[in-house]
Design a protein around this motif. Structure first.
Motif, PDB file in Angstrom:
ATOM      1  N   MET A   1       0.841  -1.173   0.000  1.00 61.53           N
ATOM      2  CA  MET A   1       0.000   0.000   0.000  1.00 61.53           C
ATOM      3  C   MET A   1       0.891   1.243   0.000  1.00 61.53           C
ATOM      4  O   MET A   1       1.810   1.341   0.796  1.00 61.53           O
ATOM      5  CB  MET A   1      -0.900  -0.025   1.245  1.00 61.53           C
ATOM      6  N   PRO A   2       0.618   2.215  -0.885  1.00 59.04           N
ATOM      7  CA  PRO A   2       1.471   3.401  -0.948  1.00 59.04           C
ATOM      8  C   PRO A   2       1.305   4.296   0.280  1.00 59.04           C
ATOM      9  O   PRO A   2       0.234   4.376   0.867  1.00 59.04           O
ATOM     10  CB  PRO A   2       0.990   4.127  -2.210  1.00 59.04           C
ATOM     11  N   VAL A   3       2.395   4.949   0.632  1.00 61.10           N
ATOM     12  CA  VAL A   3       2.366   5.905   1.735  1.00 61.10           C
ATOM     13  C   VAL A   3       2.210   7.307   1.139  1.00 61.10           C
ATOM     14  O   VAL A   3       3.021   7.726   0.313  1.00 61.10           O
ATOM     15  CB  VAL A   3       3.661   5.810   2.573  1.00 61.10           C
ATOM     16  N   ILE A   4       1.175   7.975   1.529  1.00 59.28           N
ATOM     17  CA  ILE A   4       0.910   9.336   1.054  1.00 59.28           C
ATOM     18  C   ILE A   4       1.363  10.302   2.144  1.00 59.28           C
ATOM     19  O   ILE A   4       0.818  10.275   3.253  1.00 59.28           O
ATOM     20  CB  ILE A   4      -0.597   9.551   0.765  1.00 59.28           C
ATOM     21  N   PRO A   5       2.328  11.160   1.901  1.00 59.57           N
ATOM     22  CA  PRO A   5       2.756  12.128   2.916  1.00 59.57           C
ATOM     23  C   PRO A   5       1.607  13.060   3.301  1.00 59.57           C
ATOM     24  O   PRO A   5       0.845  13.525   2.441  1.00 59.57           O
ATOM     25  CB  PRO A   5       3.884  12.908   2.233  1.00 59.57           C
ATOM     26  N   ALA A   6       1.465  13.335   4.594  1.00 54.72           N
ATOM     27  CA  ALA A   6       0.374  14.165   5.103  1.00 54.72           C
ATOM     28  C   ALA A   6       0.346  15.542   4.444  1.00 54.72           C
ATOM     29  O   ALA A   6      -0.726  16.052   4.099  1.00 54.72           O
ATOM     30  CB  ALA A   6       0.476  14.301   6.622  1.00 54.72           C
ATOM     31  N   ALA A   7       1.505  16.155   4.246  1.00 54.93           N
ATOM     32  CA  ALA A   7       1.555  17.488   3.641  1.00 54.93           C
ATOM     33  C   ALA A   7       1.018  17.446   2.206  1.00 54.93           C
ATOM     34  O   ALA A   7       0.299  18.359   1.769  1.00 54.93           O
ATOM     35  CB  ALA A   7       2.972  18.042   3.669  1.00 54.93           C
ATOM     36  N   GLU A   8       1.358  16.404   1.453  1.00 57.11           N
ATOM     37  CA  GLU A   8       0.883  16.277   0.078  1.00 57.11           C
ATOM     38  C   GLU A   8      -0.623  16.013   0.051  1.00 57.11           C
ATOM     39  O   GLU A   8      -1.361  16.571  -0.767  1.00 57.11           O
ATOM     40  CB  GLU A   8       1.639  15.157  -0.645  1.00 57.11           C
ATOM     41  N   TYR A   9      -1.084  15.181   0.951  1.00 54.24           N
ATOM     42  CA  TYR A   9      -2.523  14.891   1.065  1.00 54.24           C
ATOM     43  C   TYR A   9      -3.301  16.177   1.348  1.00 54.24           C
ATOM     44  O   TYR A   9      -4.295  16.482   0.696  1.00 54.24           O
ATOM     45  CB  TYR A   9      -2.724  13.866   2.181  1.00 54.24           C
ATOM     46  N   ARG A  10      -2.829  16.951   2.316  1.00 57.43           N
ATOM     47  CA  ARG A  10      -3.474  18.220   2.670  1.00 57.43           C
ATOM     48  C   ARG A  10      -3.449  19.200   1.489  1.00 57.43           C
ATOM     49  O   ARG A  10      -4.419  19.885   1.210  1.00 57.43           O
ATOM     50  CB  ARG A  10      -2.791  18.825   3.889  1.00 57.43           C
ATOM     51  N   ARG A  11      -2.312  19.275   0.782  1.00 56.09           N
ATOM     52  CA  ARG A  11      -2.187  20.193  -0.353  1.00 56.09           C
ATOM     53  C   ARG A  11      -3.198  19.861  -1.447  1.00 56.09           C
ATOM     54  O   ARG A  11      -3.902  20.734  -1.951  1.00 56.09           O
ATOM     55  CB  ARG A  11      -0.771  20.152  -0.931  1.00 56.09           C
ATOM     56  N   VAL A  12      -3.281  18.589  -1.796  1.00 58.32           N
ATOM     57  CA  VAL A  12      -4.189  18.187  -2.870  1.00 58.32           C
ATOM     58  C   VAL A  12      -5.648  18.381  -2.451  1.00 58.32           C
ATOM     59  O   VAL A  12      -6.447  18.941  -3.199  1.00 58.32           O
ATOM     60  CB  VAL A  12      -3.916  16.735  -3.304  1.00 58.32           C
ATOM     61  N   LEU A  13      -6.012  17.965  -1.259  1.00 64.41           N
ATOM     62  CA  LEU A  13      -7.403  18.116  -0.819  1.00 64.41           C
ATOM     63  C   LEU A  13      -7.774  19.573  -0.554  1.00 64.41           C
ATOM     64  O   LEU A  13      -8.955  19.923  -0.547  1.00 64.41           O
ATOM     65  CB  LEU A  13      -7.683  17.255   0.405  1.00 64.41           C
ATOM     66  N   GLY A  14      -6.779  20.433  -0.398  1.00 64.64           N
ATOM     67  CA  GLY A  14      -7.040  21.859  -0.269  1.00 64.64           C
ATOM     68  C   GLY A  14      -7.663  22.464  -1.514  1.00 64.64           C
ATOM     69  O   GLY A  14      -8.199  23.574  -1.481  1.00 64.64           O
ATOM     70  N   HIS A  15      -7.635  21.742  -2.615  1.00 58.58           N
ATOM     71  CA  HIS A  15      -8.258  22.211  -3.853  1.00 58.58           C
ATOM     72  C   HIS A  15      -9.769  22.060  -3.815  1.00 58.58           C
ATOM     73  O   HIS A  15     -10.469  22.577  -4.686  1.00 58.58           O
ATOM     74  CB  HIS A  15      -7.691  21.457  -5.066  1.00 58.58           C
ATOM     75  N   PHE A  16     -10.261  21.342  -2.820  1.00 64.03           N
ATOM     76  CA  PHE A  16     -11.705  21.171  -2.661  1.00 64.03           C
ATOM     77  C   PHE A  16     -12.199  22.187  -1.640  1.00 64.03           C
ATOM     78  O   PHE A  16     -11.829  22.124  -0.468  1.00 64.03           O
ATOM     79  CB  PHE A  16     -12.012  19.741  -2.183  1.00 64.03           C
ATOM     80  N   PRO A  17     -13.028  23.159  -2.051  1.00 65.85           N
ATOM     81  CA  PRO A  17     -13.517  24.151  -1.089  1.00 65.85           C
ATOM     82  C   PRO A  17     -14.512  23.524  -0.124  1.00 65.85           C
ATOM     83  O   PRO A  17     -15.318  22.664  -0.513  1.00 65.85           O
ATOM     84  CB  PRO A  17     -14.195  25.203  -1.971  1.00 65.85           C
ATOM     85  N   THR A  18     -14.449  23.939   1.129  1.00 64.06           N
ATOM     86  CA  THR A  18     -15.369  23.427   2.138  1.00 64.06           C
ATOM     87  C   THR A  18     -16.002  24.586   2.892  1.00 64.06           C
ATOM     88  O   THR A  18     -15.442  25.676   2.982  1.00 64.06           O
ATOM     89  CB  THR A  18     -14.652  22.522   3.160  1.00 64.06           C
ATOM     90  N   GLY A  19     -17.162  24.319   3.441  1.00 59.94           N
ATOM     91  CA  GLY A  19     -17.778  25.254   4.359  1.00 59.94           C
ATOM     92  C   GLY A  19     -17.107  25.118   5.713  1.00 59.94           C
ATOM     93  O   GLY A  19     -16.349  24.175   5.962  1.00 59.94           O
ATOM     94  N   VAL A  20     -17.367  26.064   6.595  1.00 59.54           N
ATOM     95  CA  VAL A  20     -16.788  26.037   7.934  1.00 59.54           C
ATOM     96  C   VAL A  20     -17.933  25.999   8.931  1.00 59.54           C
ATOM     97  O   VAL A  20     -18.840  26.828   8.883  1.00 59.54           O
ATOM     98  CB  VAL A  20     -15.872  27.247   8.187  1.00 59.54           C
ATOM     99  N   VAL A  21     -17.868  25.026   9.823  1.00 52.96           N
ATOM    100  CA  VAL A  21     -18.923  24.783  10.790  1.00 52.96           C
ATOM    101  C   VAL A  21     -18.325  24.779  12.188  1.00 52.96           C
ATOM    102  O   VAL A  21     -17.228  24.259  12.394  1.00 52.96           O
ATOM    103  CB  VAL A  21     -19.600  23.417  10.505  1.00 52.96           C
ATOM    104  N   VAL A  22     -19.029  25.360  13.143  1.00 54.17           N
ATOM    105  CA  VAL A  22     -18.657  25.236  14.545  1.00 54.17           C
ATOM    106  C   VAL A  22     -19.687  24.323  15.192  1.00 54.17           C
ATOM    107  O   VAL A  22     -20.896  24.592  15.155  1.00 54.17           O
ATOM    108  CB  VAL A  22     -18.595  26.603  15.253  1.00 54.17           C
ATOM    109  N   ILE A  23     -19.204  23.223  15.758  1.00 56.70           N
ATOM    110  CA  ILE A  23     -20.049  22.277  16.480  1.00 56.70           C
ATOM    111  C   ILE A  23     -20.035  22.697  17.945  1.00 56.70           C
ATOM    112  O   ILE A  23     -18.961  22.846  18.539  1.00 56.70           O
ATOM    113  CB  ILE A  23     -19.520  20.829  16.340  1.00 56.70           C
ATOM    114  N   THR A  24     -21.220  22.890  18.529  1.00 58.18           N
ATOM    115  CA  THR A  24     -21.318  23.334  19.922  1.00 58.18           C
ATOM    116  C   THR A  24     -22.163  22.366  20.735  1.00 58.18           C
ATOM    117  O   THR A  24     -22.970  21.605  20.194  1.00 58.18           O
ATOM    118  CB  THR A  24     -21.964  24.734  20.015  1.00 58.18           C
ATOM    119  N   THR A  25     -21.966  22.423  22.049  1.00 58.99           N
ATOM    120  CA  THR A  25     -22.789  21.651  22.985  1.00 58.99           C
ATOM    121  C   THR A  25     -22.779  22.358  24.329  1.00 58.99           C
ATOM    122  O   THR A  25     -22.017  23.313  24.532  1.00 58.99           O
ATOM    123  CB  THR A  25     -22.273  20.203  23.123  1.00 58.99           C
TER     124      THR A  25
END
Length: 155
Positions: free
Chosen positions: A1-25
């Motif tokens: 199984m290939p090892v994907i470096p965390a920094a590279e994983y974060r960089r590539v997935l950073g191309h996907f825009p996400t909303g920002v949510v605060v979870i409260t309780t």
């Protein structure tokens, strides 16, 4: 199984825009919460949402113990709120306006784009996070545009 470096994983997935949510309780020591950008709609019938808190989160155990939460979808002008709830050890509710959600009592933050009041339906360990499945009990939205996170920047 290939090892994907965390920094590279974060960089590539950073191309996907996400909303920002605060979870409260509301925990035994008062309100608690954390910023999340891994949030999704899961089902319409029944109404289910999901989010992924890190195992290292200081607030997640309080939310899990309470068994209910409010997902606050931040508005475009709430970058400061996103950063506050992402800061470990910060007094996250000092000077921050909120009201209790109708079912859970969890904080609905002032000025959010939308909110969903939920009970925890299931928690599944998933890598270095948990997958939290929440059943929506109440919800509402405003006309405010949402805060977006893309390539390491808020928009």
């Amino acid at each position: 199984m290939p090892v994907i470096p965390a920094a590279e994983y974060r960089r590539v997935l950073g191309h996907f825009p996400t909303g920002v949510v605060v979870i409260t309780t509301l925990g035994p020591q008062g309100p608690a919460g954390l910023s999340i950008n891994s949030f999704t709609s899961v089902s319409l019938d029944p109404p289910l949402i999901g989010f992924f808190p890190a195992h290292t989160s200081g607030s997640w155990p309080t939310i899990r113990q309470h068994g209910a939460f409010c997902a606050n979808i931040l508005a475009a002008d709430q970058e400061d709120v996103a950063r506050l709830f992402a800061t470990p050890g910060a007094d996250r509710f000092a000077g921050l306006g909120w009201r209790p959600a109708p079912h859970s009592g969890a904080p609905i933050l002032d000025g959010v784009s939308a909110w969903l009041d939920c009970v925890i339906e299931a928690v599944t360990p998933t890598g270095d996070h948990d997958f939290v499945l929440g059943r929506v009990q109440a919800l509402d939205a405003t006309a405010a545009k949402p805060l977006i996170y893309h390539r390491g920047f808020y928009m």
